[in-house]
Design a protein around this motif. Structure first.
Motif, PDB file in Angstrom:
ATOM      1  N   ARG A 422       0.835  -1.211   0.000  1.00 12.51           N
ATOM      2  CA  ARG A 422       0.000   0.000   0.000  1.00 12.51           C
ATOM      3  C   ARG A 422       0.866   1.257   0.000  1.00 12.51           C
ATOM      4  N   GLU A 423       1.929   1.266   0.807  1.00 13.38           N
ATOM      5  CA  GLU A 423       2.810   2.432   0.885  1.00 13.38           C
ATOM      6  C   GLU A 423       3.568   2.625  -0.417  1.00 13.38           C
ATOM      7  N   ILE A 424       3.962   1.526  -1.029  1.00 12.27           N
ATOM      8  CA  ILE A 424       4.658   1.627  -2.328  1.00 12.27           C
ATOM      9  C   ILE A 424       3.719   2.207  -3.374  1.00 12.27           C
ATOM     10  N   ASP A 425       2.501   1.680  -3.456  1.00 11.23           N
ATOM     11  CA  ASP A 425       1.547   2.138  -4.468  1.00 11.23           C
ATOM     12  C   ASP A 425       1.201   3.615  -4.304  1.00 11.23           C
ATOM     13  N   SER A 426       1.240   4.115  -3.072  1.00 12.37           N
ATOM     14  CA  SER A 426       0.821   5.495  -2.832  1.00 12.37           C
ATOM     15  C   SER A 426       1.768   6.516  -3.447  1.00 12.37           C
ATOM     16  N   VAL A 427       3.061   6.170  -3.592  1.00 12.99           N
ATOM     17  CA  VAL A 427       4.044   7.159  -4.075  1.00 12.99           C
ATOM     18  C   VAL A 427       4.783   6.707  -5.327  1.00 12.99           C
ATOM     19  N   ALA A 428       4.593   5.478  -5.746  1.00 13.02           N
ATOM     20  CA  ALA A 428       5.344   4.982  -6.896  1.00 13.02           C
ATOM     21  C   ALA A 428       4.984   5.769  -8.151  1.00 13.02           C
ATOM     22  N   GLY A 429       6.003   6.161  -8.901  1.00 17.96           N
ATOM     23  CA  GLY A 429       5.782   6.900 -10.137  1.00 17.96           C
ATOM     24  C   GLY A 429       6.973   7.752 -10.482  1.00 17.96           C
ATOM     25  N   ARG A 430       6.811   8.506 -11.565  1.00 13.71           N
ATOM     26  CA  ARG A 430       7.817   9.487 -11.974  1.00 13.71           C
ATOM     27  C   ARG A 430       7.307  10.868 -11.599  1.00 13.71           C
ATOM     28  N   TRP A 431       8.184  11.654 -11.015  1.00 18.03           N
ATOM     29  CA  TRP A 431       7.805  12.946 -10.448  1.00 18.03           C
ATOM     30  C   TRP A 431       8.720  14.031 -10.999  1.00 18.03           C
ATOM     31  N   ARG A 432       8.213  15.252 -11.066  1.00 13.77           N
ATOM     32  CA  ARG A 432       9.012  16.345 -11.621  1.00 13.77           C
ATOM     33  C   ARG A 432       8.875  17.607 -10.775  1.00 13.77           C
ATOM     34  N   ASP A 433      10.036  18.205 -10.481  1.00 15.79           N
ATOM     35  CA  ASP A 433      10.101  19.524  -9.842  1.00 15.79           C
ATOM     36  C   ASP A 433      10.566  20.527 -10.896  1.00 15.79           C
ATOM     37  N   PRO A 434      10.013  21.755 -10.923  1.00 17.46           N
ATOM     38  CA  PRO A 434      10.336  22.664 -12.029  1.00 17.46           C
ATOM     39  C   PRO A 434      11.790  23.107 -12.103  1.00 17.46           C
ATOM     40  N   TRP A 435      12.530  23.086 -10.983  1.00 14.70           N
ATOM     41  CA  TRP A 435      13.943  23.481 -11.064  1.00 14.70           C
ATOM     42  C   TRP A 435      14.898  22.302 -10.919  1.00 14.70           C
ATOM     43  N   PHE A 436      14.479  21.237 -10.245  1.00 15.04           N
ATOM     44  CA  PHE A 436      15.368  20.102 -10.015  1.00 15.04           C
ATOM     45  C   PHE A 436      15.220  19.027 -11.080  1.00 15.04           C
ATOM     46  N   GLY A 437      14.074  19.005 -11.760  1.00 10.27           N
ATOM     47  CA  GLY A 437      13.874  18.014 -12.809  1.00 10.27           C
ATOM     48  C   GLY A 437      13.183  16.760 -12.321  1.00 10.27           C
ATOM     49  N   SER A 438      13.365  15.661 -13.043  1.00  8.86           N
ATOM     50  CA  SER A 438      12.600  14.437 -12.816  1.00  8.86           C
ATOM     51  C   SER A 438      13.315  13.477 -11.867  1.00  8.86           C
ATOM     52  N   VAL A 439      12.500  12.744 -11.088  1.00  5.09           N
ATOM     53  CA  VAL A 439      12.987  11.644 -10.260  1.00  5.09           C
ATOM     54  C   VAL A 439      12.042  10.468 -10.447  1.00  5.09           C
ATOM     55  N   ALA A 440      12.580   9.279 -10.233  1.00  5.70           N
ATOM     56  CA  ALA A 440      11.769   8.059 -10.283  1.00  5.70           C
ATOM     57  C   ALA A 440      11.705   7.474  -8.881  1.00  5.70           C
ATOM     58  N   VAL A 441      10.502   7.299  -8.358  1.00  4.58           N
ATOM     59  CA  VAL A 441      10.278   6.603  -7.092  1.00  4.58           C
ATOM     60  C   VAL A 441       9.574   5.303  -7.468  1.00  4.58           C
ATOM     61  N   CYS A 442      10.353   4.257  -7.618  1.00  2.00           N
ATOM     62  CA  CYS A 442       9.844   3.053  -8.283  1.00  2.00           C
ATOM     63  C   CYS A 442      10.268   1.787  -7.552  1.00  2.00           C
TER      64      CYS A 442
END
Length: 524
Positions: A422-442
């Motif tokens: 459940r905790e994994i599913d809640s945040v898993a994905g690709r995320w983007r911040d406008p100055w730092f760029g993309s991260v993968a929480v996978c």
């Protein structure tokens, strides 16, 4: 000449001579060298270079240790160290030389020289001046945007760092308070480059290194082996000094150059100190910087807090930031100084202009406390303070501070568990911040990882401590873990924020400025 006037002239000359004699009596090279030895022994430093200038003469030049611990290559006065934020005064000096030459003014709007420059607030974009870039009054939080610079190496360019500033939200009103930053010094370097129509590395060599005879200093990209004699940074790992973030064969032209990317030797830094302690002339005999610009550099442009330690140790009454310099008083005399801190590299430069004294400390290890106590002990040899004022004395005061604040032993990781499905599913994905760029929480294996696209060393495991998600970095030299904060806290998150697990950790880990929005699902 009247007898009364002649008598007073003789008295005045005797007083001056007495003051000079008292100053000479304070200079005990053996005592200064013993303080260096004490610091090396107490803190098991991998390497150190220390120098002292008095009245224009180098009275101490001491080196200990190795470029790489255990490799046998000794540090000497020509060894290159990262001077980190001591680069800032050199960047300010480049701009001061340009003011002298009529290429720009301190009150020029930044957009006059960099038309595409933007801050988050349009009014600040219009109003921010060249001088504001140097005095930490932008309204941004401490270390805002530093994750585009550190940990290095990463994939951000200088243009991308400057472009990212438009997305960093202010914490306070413009010019309302002091908060240390690095990113605006990068802007300052590009303002200087635009005004001269040459790259900043060319400019700092031409305007600072060459006229002052700082022959070993390096800027921009260069070859480690061709230059040679380069100290490597160390960390304390399992009780040993271990090289971390070692230089590759080619040193890149990193974005942070104007803020903290220059390297110099002990002899270079002593020449730099001499240039500022002299009045109007460089050590080479040529005119280098006008008195008006020297005065501007050491003017208290932005008030800074006076800490309890400064009051107790130095009897300080004020603290302020000039153009690349920190200004205060110690035991009744003026002090102009700066420090430089990068992972595994610590520098410090202190000038006591009224005493004609300059002190340089360069260390190639994690040496925050060592730098503090050694510089403090060295300074006290010239201020006339009564008491022991040695390395052990100041180390004991810091130990007492830690005990009183309850921070002794802080920084250990608490027990944690792997997140459930459940905790994994809640945040898993690709995320983007406008100055730092993309991260993968996978998901990876049975767990969850955090991987930054543009800052490869920010690669860690997402765990659960208590009931909170936390990222624990895999790189040994990335030593500030972060909370991962999902919004909404239940169900599938639509945004992520972060915060330092230790709120008192290095502000350059500016996780608090990140605001990730969901970009997509994890790639299969």
């Amino acid at each position: 000449m009247p007898k009364r006037v002649a008598r007073w002239m003789v008295i005045a000359l005797l007083v001056v001579a007495g003051q000079a004699g008292a100053r000479d009596a304070l200079v005990d090279p053996a005592r200064l060298a013993s303080l260096v030895d004490d610091a090396v022994a107490r803190y098991d430093l991998p390497g150190i270079a220390v120098g002292v200038v008095v009245d224009g003469d180098v009275v101490l030049r001491q080196t200990r240790g190795e470029l790489r611990a255990g490799q046998g290559e000794a540090i000497n006065p020509e060894t290159l160290f990262k001077v980190a934020s001591n680069s800032k005064a050199m960047t300010a000096a480049v701009l001061a030389r340009q003011v002298d030459a009529g290429l720009l003014r301190w009150d020029d709007p930044v957009v006059r020289h960099l038309p595409d420059f933007r801050m988050a607030d349009d009014w600040v974009t219009r109003e921010i001046q060249v001088r504001d870039l140097l005095i930490h009054n932008s309204g941004l939080g401490p270390g805002a945007g530093d994750l585009m610079l550190w940990p290095s190496p990463n994939r951000f360019t200088r243009d991308e760092v400057i472009h990212g500033l438009r997305h960093l939200q202010p914490h306070w009103s413009f010019r309302s308070r002091y908060a240390y930053d690095n990113t605006l010094y990068i802007v300052a370097g590009e303002v200087a480059a635009a005004a001269a129509d040459v790259p900043f590395d060319v400019l700092v060599r031409r305007e600072v290194f060459e006229p002052l005879g700082m022959t070993r200093c390096q800027a921009g990209g260069w070859s480690r082996d061709a230059v040679g004699n380069v100290a490597q940074p160390h960390a304390r790992i399992d009780g040993r000094n271990v090289v971390v973030r070692a230089d590759a064969d080619m040193i890149p032209d990193e974005p942070m150059m104007a803020a903290g990317g220059l390297r110099c030797s002990l002899d270079d830094m002593l020449r730099w100190a001499q240039a500022w302690l002299e009045s109007g002339s460089a050590p080479t005999g040529g005119h280098w910087l006008s008195q008006a610009q020297r005065d501007a550099a050491w003017t208290a442009h932005m008030p800074m807090p006076v800490s309890a330690r400064m009051r107790a140790w130095d009897r300080s009454h004020f603290s302020a930031y000039g153009y690349g310099w920190r200004l205060t008083d110690v035991d009744g005399t003026s002090k102009v100084a700066h420090t430089g801190t990068l992972k595994g590299m610590y520098s410090a430069l202190t000038l006591l202009p009224e005493r004609g004294v300059g002190i340089v400390v360069l260390i190639n290890g994690d040496a925050d406390e060592a730098r503090t106590v050694l510089m403090q002990a060295l300074v006290k040899q010239f201020t006339g303070a009564i008491g022991p004022h040695d390395v052990d004395y100041y180390a004991s005061l810091l130990a007492a501070e830690r005990a009183d604040s309850g921070t002794a032993g802080a920084g250990t990781r608490e027990p944690a568990r792997t997140p459930n499905a459940r905790e994994i599913d809640s945040v898993a994905g690709r995320w983007r911040d406008p100055w730092f760029g993309s991260v993968a929480v996978c998901p990876r294996g049975d767990g969850l990882t955090f991987v930054s696209e543009r800052s490869p060393k920010l690669h860690g495991d997402v765990v659960v401590e208590g009931d909170r998600l936390q990222v624990r970095w895999r790189e040994a030299d990335v030593d500030v873990d972060a909370w991962l904060i999902a919004s909404p806290p239940q169900g599938s998150a639509t945004s992520l924020h972060m915060a330092k697990v230790d709120p008192g950790a290095d502000f350059s880990y500016d996780f608090e400025d990140l605001a990730f929005e969901r970009e997509g699902d994890c790639r299969r």
